[in-house]
Design an enzyme around this catalytic site. Structure first.
Site, PDB file in Angstrom:
ATOM      1  N   GLU A  93       0.812  -1.212   0.000  1.00  0.00           N
ATOM      2  CA  GLU A  93       0.000   0.000   0.000  1.00  0.00           C
ATOM      3  C   GLU A  93       0.846   1.262   0.000  1.00  0.00           C
ATOM      4  O   GLU A  93       1.997   1.277   0.411  1.00  0.00           O
ATOM      5  CB  GLU A  93      -1.017  -0.005   1.131  1.00  0.00           C
ATOM      6  CG  GLU A  93      -0.458  -0.227   2.504  1.00  0.00           C
ATOM      7  CD  GLU A  93      -1.585  -0.336   3.522  1.00  0.00           C
ATOM      8  OE1 GLU A  93      -2.046  -1.459   3.761  1.00  0.00           O
ATOM      9  OE2 GLU A  93      -2.004   0.691   4.076  1.00  0.00           O
ATOM     10  N   CYS A 106       3.586   8.439   0.379  1.00  0.00           N
ATOM     11  CA  CYS A 106       4.224   7.506   1.305  1.00  0.00           C
ATOM     12  C   CYS A 106       4.291   6.152   0.605  1.00  0.00           C
ATOM     13  O   CYS A 106       3.261   5.614   0.203  1.00  0.00           O
ATOM     14  CB  CYS A 106       3.387   7.405   2.585  1.00  0.00           C
ATOM     15  SG  CYS A 106       3.915   6.096   3.705  1.00  0.00           S
ATOM     16  N   CYS A 113       7.240  -7.045   6.334  1.00  0.00           N
ATOM     17  CA  CYS A 113       8.405  -6.528   7.047  1.00  0.00           C
ATOM     18  C   CYS A 113       8.867  -7.592   8.025  1.00  0.00           C
ATOM     19  O   CYS A 113       8.053  -8.382   8.503  1.00  0.00           O
ATOM     20  CB  CYS A 113       8.019  -5.259   7.819  1.00  0.00           C
ATOM     21  SG  CYS A 113       9.413  -4.472   8.678  1.00  0.00           S
ATOM     22  N   CYS A 117       8.110  -5.051  14.979  1.00  0.00           N
ATOM     23  CA  CYS A 117       7.604  -4.075  15.968  1.00  0.00           C
ATOM     24  C   CYS A 117       6.209  -4.506  16.431  1.00  0.00           C
ATOM     25  O   CYS A 117       5.343  -4.818  15.626  1.00  0.00           O
ATOM     26  CB  CYS A 117       7.547  -2.671  15.361  1.00  0.00           C
ATOM     27  SG  CYS A 117       9.160  -2.043  14.866  1.00  0.00           S
ATOM     28  N   CYS A 120       2.863  -2.730  15.099  1.00  0.00           N
ATOM     29  CA  CYS A 120       2.737  -2.446  13.666  1.00  0.00           C
ATOM     30  C   CYS A 120       2.055  -3.583  12.921  1.00  0.00           C
ATOM     31  O   CYS A 120       2.353  -4.756  13.143  1.00  0.00           O
ATOM     32  CB  CYS A 120       4.123  -2.190  13.092  1.00  0.00           C
ATOM     33  SG  CYS A 120       4.129  -1.900  11.311  1.00  0.00           S
ATOM     34  N   CYS A 334      -1.322   2.482   9.316  1.00  0.00           N
ATOM     35  CA  CYS A 334      -0.228   1.717   8.713  1.00  0.00           C
ATOM     36  C   CYS A 334      -0.540   0.245   8.437  1.00  0.00           C
ATOM     37  O   CYS A 334      -0.752  -0.533   9.352  1.00  0.00           O
ATOM     38  CB  CYS A 334       0.971   1.786   9.634  1.00  0.00           C
ATOM     39  SG  CYS A 334       1.180   3.398  10.383  1.00  0.00           S
TER      40      CYS A 334
HETATM   41  N1  SAH Z   1      10.476   0.422   8.982  1.00  0.00           N
HETATM   42  C1  SAH Z   1      10.568   1.843   8.983  1.00  0.00           C
HETATM   43  C2  SAH Z   1       9.572   2.550   8.079  1.00  0.00           C
HETATM   44  C3  SAH Z   1       8.167   2.023   8.018  1.00  0.00           C
HETATM   45  S1  SAH Z   1       7.128   2.279   9.416  1.00  0.00           S
HETATM   46  C4  SAH Z   1      10.501   2.380  10.398  1.00  0.00           C
HETATM   47  O1  SAH Z   1      10.323   1.581  11.311  1.00  0.00           O
HETATM   48  O2  SAH Z   1      10.679   3.572  10.591  1.00  0.00           O
HETATM   49  C5  SAH Z   1       6.838   4.031   9.431  1.00  0.00           C
HETATM   50  C6  SAH Z   1       6.517   4.578  10.808  1.00  0.00           C
HETATM   51  O3  SAH Z   1       5.218   4.153  11.234  1.00  0.00           O
HETATM   52  C7  SAH Z   1       7.491   4.123  11.885  1.00  0.00           C
HETATM   53  O4  SAH Z   1       7.830   5.174  12.727  1.00  0.00           O
HETATM   54  C8  SAH Z   1       6.653   3.085  12.616  1.00  0.00           C
HETATM   55  O5  SAH Z   1       7.152   2.836  13.908  1.00  0.00           O
HETATM   56  C9  SAH Z   1       5.296   3.732  12.592  1.00  0.00           C
HETATM   57  N2  SAH Z   1       4.181   2.859  12.935  1.00  0.00           N
HETATM   58  C10 SAH Z   1       4.032   1.539  12.729  1.00  0.00           C
HETATM   59  N3  SAH Z   1       2.858   1.103  13.206  1.00  0.00           N
HETATM   60  C11 SAH Z   1       2.242   2.159  13.746  1.00  0.00           C
HETATM   61  C12 SAH Z   1       0.998   2.365  14.403  1.00  0.00           C
HETATM   62  N4  SAH Z   1       0.153   1.361  14.614  1.00  0.00           N
HETATM   63  N5  SAH Z   1       0.706   3.624  14.791  1.00  0.00           N
HETATM   64  C13 SAH Z   1       1.550   4.663  14.576  1.00  0.00           C
HETATM   65  N6  SAH Z   1       2.718   4.535  13.967  1.00  0.00           N
HETATM   66  C14 SAH Z   1       3.077   3.303  13.562  1.00  0.00           C
END
Ligand code: SAH
Length: 345
Positions: A93, A106, A113, A117, A120, A334
């Site tokens: 997406e 974006c 991935c 995390c 996420c 996300c």
């Molecule tokens: N892998 C990279 C880029 C993709 S994620 C990174 O970790 O930075 C982009 C951003 O979205 C990151 O800061 C990530 O921590 C955040 N993110 C992921 N899931 C999220 C959520 N449920 N709410 C808010 N931010 C989120």
């Protein structure tokens, strides 16, 4: 025979490829412009090439890319969310965000991935594969065509960890920045990483003028390890040292992303500890009330908490902003469009 993807080639590679087809040098430039400036999706549209050359290209090469599967348009702020299919069955997406200073896209850098995390949605089933430079470019080109307006910036914040797909991401940055192509200014490109330290040192050596965003989300390793497994191999003291090095070498301000989760990382103590660690850094903190993810059990901090947290940082001299939420009527959180698509299959 597998066909070769011309969209993922840099300028020199394309010239070499055309030379191998016994074509004169300027043909490489012409084809590059068709792909990256005029952004056509078929060889037939390359009307200044002879029919026989177009056929030869058709036989040997592709203009690989992504194909739109679904599009959601926010009625509130014009944000658009896209689901794109890759050549295999994967989907990714991308999001178009309209800001006063221009349109920003974006994009995803991987299907899925593998960073894990906990909050996420993109990482729930692990990584399927890396995206090619051409697939990253296509997300921008397709959205530009669809919305009929110039795309001025790009953030690498969709699914995937950009520095886990390092070579392709660096090639993407050079290609989207190329004067014979989209010619996007490097300062309008933001790369977001969960903090892969070794790769951050490599990136600094590319001498880009892009903005580096680092997903910190915690003031110390104890909390960070609970929500980001990547923190185990990339401890915070070394991470912050790598950030400091990046700002010293590039003179570019780093953005720290901090997703606020109730009772996890949003206390006053957390804010004070964070402020202490960022004292001498050329940086800016972006607070993001976390998006609810059905599969995850974190709750977003209250607005009051976020404001208070921001105030503590600001009082300690750390520049801080609270991210404005766009597209809240189209569930632009996300990775969620992709997940609901995968589940429905
Ligand atoms: N892998 C990279 C880029 C993709 S994620 C990174 O970790 O930075 C982009 C951003 O979205 C990151 O800061 C990530 O921590 C955040 N993110 C992921 N899931 C999220 C959520 N449920 N709410 C808010 N931010 C989120």
């Amino acid at each position: 025979m597998t066909k070769i993807d011309l969209k993922s080639m840099d300028f020199e590679e394309l010239q070499l490829f055309m030379a191998e087809l016994n074509e004169p040098g300027f043909r490489g430039k012409q084809v590059f412009e068709w792909i990256h400036k005029k952004q056509v999706t078929s060889f037939d549209e390359m009307t200044n090439l002879s029919k026989s050359l177009r056929e030869k290209l058709q036989q040997n090469a592709t203009l690989g890319g992504v194909e739109m599967v679904r599009r959601l348009v926010s009625q509130m702020d014009g944000t658009r969310k896209y689901l794109f299919a890759l050549e295999n069955d994967s989907v990714i997406e991308s999001v178009l965000m309209k800001y006063e200073h221009g349109n920003t896209v974006c994009i995803s850098t991987q299907a899925g991935c593998r960073m894990g995390c906990r909050f996420c949605a993109s990482t729930i089933d692990g990584v399927e594969r890396n995206l090619s430079p051409g697939e990253m470019l296509s997300q921008v080109y397709e959205i530009q065509r669809d919305c009929g307006a110039h795309i001025h910036g790009v953030v690498l914040m969709g699914s995937g960890e950009p520095l886990d797909n390092y070579e392709n991401v660096v090639k993407f940055i050079r290609l989207i920045n190329h004067p014979e192509g989209q010619n996007m200014g490097q300062r309008h490109i933001t790369l977001s990483t969960c903090g892969l330290i070794e790769k951050m040192y490599l990136l600094e050596q590319e001498h880009f003028q892009i903005t580096l965003a680092v997903s910190l989300h915690a003031p110390n390793d104890e909390i960070r390890k609970k929500i980001m497994p990547v923190a185990r191999a990339n401890p915070m003291d070394r991470l912050l040292a790598a950030c400091f090095n990046y700002t010293e070498k590039t003179k570019r301000r780093i953005t720290f992303e901090y997703a606020m989760m109730q009772g996890v990382n949003d206390s006053d103590d957390c804010a004070r500890e964070l402020a202490g660690k960022l004292q001498n850094m050329l940086c800016h903190v972006n607070l993001i009330p976390i998006n609810d993810v059905k599969e995850r059990d974190y709750t977003k901090s209250t607005d009051e908490r976020v404001k208070r947290f921001a105030a503590i940082l600001q009082r300690s001299g750390v520049e801080t902003t609270i991210r404005r939420k766009l597209g809240s009527d189209i569930d632009a959180a996300c990775g969620q469009l992709r997940r609901s698509h995968l589940k429905s299959k």
